[in-house]
Design a protein around this motif. Structure first.
Motif: not given
Length: 305
Positions: A129-132, A198-201, A225
């Motif tokens: 994922s982008q955060h990772n 989610s804060s990720e999206y 996702s």
């Protein structure tokens, strides 16, 4: 302090498991446990906090030693690459992380060209994922990451790669396909396939804000996702969805899909390459960027100061 202790600690800290770290370092769990115990005795502080039988957390001292071990291992890898470079060898390792859709649609030709040009470089790809991706770049665990520019923190170097546009995905023949300028009110009339809350999206948060702004209720039929999964169910007529896409991709040519631009609601985005500001570049890493960015001269790209 021994080299194997640093490596063992690094793997335990990242995997949060002695069992998994033992497998990753090809050692027995008891041998690895003794290594970490000896390291803690030498440093005169605990590096891990053990909560119950399964949970393993880093102490503040462990967090500091993790940063140290990451830097040491990164410098060691860089040293080997520089030594190979001095010997005239294009040999080393290149590690890249990107979300699934980017790997699937955007990178295959670049990677094929890179392998042809640098056949002795070991390539490692990570679907994340982008955060990772951002975390891996920050920690020095990969050479390059790919993510949306708006998500990149200031402490990382970013290089713009491709423009992406916000769109509404609809199946072919959908009534909204005949509308010149689709509104949120019209969109809210159909079942929606949305990214998770989610804060990720961040796209989900922006959509929620728009629905609230226009005082609209909507019906979510699916959370997804992954744009590939979303587009599959859009094509099957389950609902309509949102995505940020590179609009000249052949994605829609072979699919029963259409897209409607939403630039009247959202600004265009950019996909960027992420690099640590202290990254040491070998010629094959500069070469990868030149291939990716479409440079004709393999050494045309120079790393940031």
């Amino acid at each position: 302090m021994e080299w194997q202790q640093i490596i063992g600690f690094y793997h335990v800290a990242n995997l949060r498991s002695f069992t998994k770290a033992a497998g990753a370092t090809f050692r027995t769990q008891s041998a690895l446990t003794q290594q970490i115990k000896a390291l803690e005795e030498e440093l005169d502080c605990p590096l891990f906090e053990r909560i119950g039988k399964r949970k393993l957390l880093l102490t503040p001292q462990g967090e500091r030693f993790l940063a140290f071990s990451q830097a040491v291992l990164a410098q060691y890898d860089g040293l080997l690459e520089e030594l190979n470079e001095l010997k005239g060898l294009q040999k080393g390792r290149l590690k890249l992380a990107a979300p699934f859709t980017t790997l699937y649609h955007l990178l295959s030709d670049t990677l094929a060209d890179f392998i042809k040009q640098f056949p002795h470089v070991e390539l490692s790809l990570f679907d994340r994922s982008q955060h990772n991706v951002i975390d891996l770049v920050k920690n020095g665990e990969i050479d390059f990451g790919i993510a949306l520019e708006s998500m990149v923190p200031q402490d990382l170097q970013k290089i713009r790669w491709k423009k992406v546009e916000p769109v509404l995905l609809i199946p072919q023949g959908h009534p909204l396909g005949r509308v010149k300028r689709v509104s949120m009110r019209r969109i809210a009339q159909y079942p929606l396939i949305l990214p998770p809350k989610s804060s990720e999206y961040t796209g989900r948060r922006r959509l929620e804000e728009l629905f609230q702004k226009y005082n609209l209720n909507y019906r979510m039929i699916m959370e997804s996702s992954n744009v590939e999964l979303s587009s599959l169910y859009v094509e099957k007529g389950l609902g309509i969805s949102f995505a940020t896409i590179v609009t000249d991709l052949p994605l829609f040519k072979s699919r029963k899909l259409e897209y409607i631009p939403l630039h009247h609601y959202f600004e265009p985005e950019y996909i960027s390459v992420l690099i640590r500001k202290d990254k040491v570049f070998t010629s094959f890493k500069s070469g990868f960027l030149n291939i990716l960015l479409g440079k004709s001269d393999i050494m045309k790209f120079s790393p940031p100061d």
